[in-house]
Enzyme design. Structure first.
Site, mmCIF file in Angstrom:
data_model
loop_
_atom_site.group_PDB
_atom_site.id
_atom_site.type_symbol
_atom_site.label_atom_id
_atom_site.label_comp_id
_atom_site.label_asym_id
_atom_site.label_seq_id
_atom_site.Cartn_x
_atom_site.Cartn_y
_atom_site.Cartn_z
ATOM 1 N N GLU A 33 79.915 11.240 117.359
ATOM 2 C CA GLU A 33 78.796 10.934 118.324
ATOM 3 C C GLU A 33 78.829 9.879 119.032
ATOM 4 O O GLU A 33 79.385 8.751 118.651
ATOM 5 C CB GLU A 33 77.600 10.597 117.112
ATOM 6 C CG GLU A 33 77.120 11.599 116.048
ATOM 7 C CD GLU A 33 76.084 11.148 114.978
ATOM 8 O OE1 GLU A 33 75.167 10.788 115.376
ATOM 9 O OE2 GLU A 33 76.921 10.745 113.841
ATOM 10 N N ARG A 262 86.994 9.097 102.984
ATOM 11 C CA ARG A 262 87.287 8.530 104.382
ATOM 12 C C ARG A 262 87.921 7.089 104.392
ATOM 13 O O ARG A 262 88.499 6.662 103.344
ATOM 14 C CB ARG A 262 85.807 8.022 104.647
ATOM 15 C CG ARG A 262 85.191 6.965 104.002
ATOM 16 C CD ARG A 262 83.650 6.907 104.281
ATOM 17 N NE ARG A 262 83.819 5.864 105.652
ATOM 18 C CZ ARG A 262 82.445 5.768 106.240
ATOM 19 N NH1 ARG A 262 81.263 6.182 105.575
ATOM 20 N NH2 ARG A 262 82.722 5.058 107.145
ATOM 21 N N LYS A 272 79.472 2.311 112.608
ATOM 22 C CA LYS A 272 79.195 1.884 113.743
ATOM 23 C C LYS A 272 77.602 0.980 113.862
ATOM 24 O O LYS A 272 77.657 0.114 114.706
ATOM 25 C CB LYS A 272 78.914 3.243 114.636
ATOM 26 C CG LYS A 272 80.311 4.020 115.077
ATOM 27 C CD LYS A 272 80.095 4.712 116.106
ATOM 28 C CE LYS A 272 79.654 6.342 115.473
ATOM 29 N NZ LYS A 272 79.799 7.278 116.453
#
Length: 558
Positions: A33, A262, A272
């Site tokens: 994103e 992850r 983020k």
């Protein structure tokens, strides 16, 4: 990028078994994103998708999931593309492409209409608070909205009004009609569209409604012909929802979603939202602040794309989350720098040293290797004179036992040059040492004595006459806690901020020509201090890593 996966991981084992059964073109994607910079965790996800495409001679897409204009911008798009190219992707190769979810907005809308016409979606005018209440909890079923059984025509008309701008933000959403008692909360009539009267960085003012990530995600893979949708574990719970959206339209293929662990790295975090908060609260300067775990910050600080790719390769692909020690990442980078970094004597915190028995007008030139043992890397000149700079902490007036540097009456080796013995010191009016006086042994030129006497301490130095003023910045972990994500509800993450995470030395000294030499080297090793990268924009040196006395390979980093 030339590194490939050597040992088959569980994802490749799945692909290998599928290829044996039928002809299959591998097509992967990395879908960030554009609402922030990429971090090292994204590098692992990118590496996995791209390397698998390379291994199977397949295709790779960098696709921007730009479905939320409130937080996205072209600034982030450009930064992400720069990072991906720096990490090794060549977009001149026709098998590597860049796409945007916003290019598919028209198709998403058509599919939304299809679901409404099938009685599988409805416009809900409940307030945000009511929507939250309706959802229920993991142990309590949700409740149906009073708008759930609206007619198809009414839903079509209301969606049209939402998109035309006739309805205010938060006054209505389009929801999928699935099951409000489903044990998976993501299946409890999730929102497909919400009203946002905000211009989009690519679509402009065309839309007043924007698709939710969970609604658009599977369709993006469908449109691009993705064969394997590789996601981190937090998306596992949403896989049934992605499949539901795909199963309930006229579809021509369905990507296979496979989840993997992850990357979680010690002394930092991979969020983020939290990284942005560090910027907003002025704890760091920006996304590329060298203390951040972003790719841009790592590049600025001096880490290399090769070391990042190797790190991602060596930690492997796992099925469960774990915390990787950042020391393993640093170990990999040090191995590279040890072979490639040019050596320099730089004095970070200088104090004056005077050699009393050295002639006032004498100057000697020493030519030292840029990389020890590598003649092809060349040499550079170091000037030796009566007055020198040494590190302030290389002298102690009252040293402890086993202190092998300089003190009154003690002899040390000046790297490449001579043995010197401290005879006296000079102080200012408040007692600070401002000068160290020594004598030298002219028979020890080159750093060895003819009588073979042992000197345990070796320190670096620079000529006061020729030294260049530079600025140097040192960095420590931004967080004092090994796993900042592991805090209790009554703890504040900001309490673990390291207030000494950056130290600036604006009066450091270096050899003349170091800036010019910086153009021809990836990194410097400042002797006894660490590895450094010259920042041309800020005209200073960032310390990438400290030196280690011994480099013990960390086993089983996963």
């Amino acid at each position: 990028m030339s590194e490939h996966v050597d040992n088959s991981n569980f994802i490749e084992q799945i692909i290998d078994s599928q290829i044996k059964e039928k002809s299959l073109e591998i097509h992967t994607r990395f879908p960030p994103e554009p609402n922030g910079f990429l971090h090292i965790g994204h590098a692992k996800a990118f590496w996995l998708n791209y390397e698998i495409a390379l291994k199977y001679n397949g295709k790779f897409n960098l696709r921007f999931d730009d479905t939320n204009p409130e937080k996205e911008s072209d600034v982030f798009v450009k930064a992400i593309i720069e990072d991906i190219k720096w990490l090794g992707v060549n977009f001149d190769n026709p098998k590597n492409n860049i796409f945007f979810a916003s290019d598919y907005f028209d198709k998403f809308y058509v599919w939304a209409l299809e679901l409404i016409n099938k009685g599988l979606a409805y416009v809900d005018e409940s307030s945000p608070e009511e929507l939250k209440e309706q959802r229920g909890t993991p142990t309590k079923a949700g409740t149906n909205s009073k708008y759930r059984n609206r007619s198809i025509n009414e839903n079509l008309e209301l969606l049209k009004k939402m998109n035309s701008g006739e309805m205010r933000e938060s006054s209505a959403v389009l929801r999928a009609k699935i099951d409000m008692s489903h044990p998976n909360l993501s299946m409890r009539d999730p929102i497909m569209y919400r009203i946002k009267k905000i211009p989009h960085h690519r679509a402009g003012n065309k839309w007043n409604i924007y698709p939710m990530y969970d609604f658009a995600h599977g369709y993006e893979d469908l449109i691009e012909g993705i064969s394997h949708s590789l996601c981190s574990l937090e998306f596992e719970n949403n896989r049934p929802l992605y499949n539901w959206f795909l199963e309930n339209i006229e579809t021509y293929n369905r990507p296979q979603q496979i989840e993997f662990a992850r990357l979680n790295l010690s002394y930092t975090f991979m969020s983020k939202r939290l990284l942005k908060n560090l910027i907003d609260t002025n704890i760091v300067d920006n996304w590329d602040d060298p203390r951040m775990p972003t790719i841009a910050a790592l590049r600025k600080r001096g880490y290399t794309p090769h070391s990042i790719r190797r790190f991602c390769k060596e930690i492997g692909v796992a099925k469960s989350n774990s915390l990787v020690d950042i020391e393993f990442f640093d170990y990999i980078q040090r191995e590279e720098f040890n072979q490639s970094a040019h050596r320099e004597m730089v004095v970070i915190d200088p104090i004056k040293l005077v050699i009393e028995n050295y002639p006032d007008d004498k100057q000697e030139d020493f030519y030292v290797e840029n990389i020890p043992g590598n003649e092809s890397a060349g040499k550079h000149k170091v000037v030796f004179t009566k007055e020198l700079y040494i590190e302030r902490d290389d002298f102690m007036e009252q040293p402890p036992k086993k202190y092998f540097r300089l003190s009154i009456g003690k002899e040390v080796r000046l790297k490449y040059a001579y043995y010197v013995t401290c005879t006296s010191i000079e102080k200012d009016s408040v007692g600070n040492i401002i000068q160290i006086n020594c004598t030298y042994d002219p028979e020890t030129r080159g750093g060895d004595s003819k009588d073979k006497r042992k000197v345990k301490g070796t320190i670096h130095w620079l000529s006061l006459k020729s030294a260049l003023d530079i600025e140097v910045r040192h960095y420590e972990h931004l967080f004092l806690k090994e796993n900042p994500a592991d805090i209790s509800e009554d703890e504040n993450l900001m309490d673990y901020i390291n207030t000494n995470s950056m130290m600036s030395y604006k009066e450091a000294k270096a050899n003349p020509g170091i800036i010019e030499r910086a153009k021809n080297t990836i990194s410097f090793q400042f002797l006894r201090k660490g590895y450094y990268k010259y920042d041309e924009n800020d005209d200073l040196f960032h310390r990438t890593l400290k030196l280690k006395d011994s480099w013990k390979k960390i086993e089983n980093p996963k």
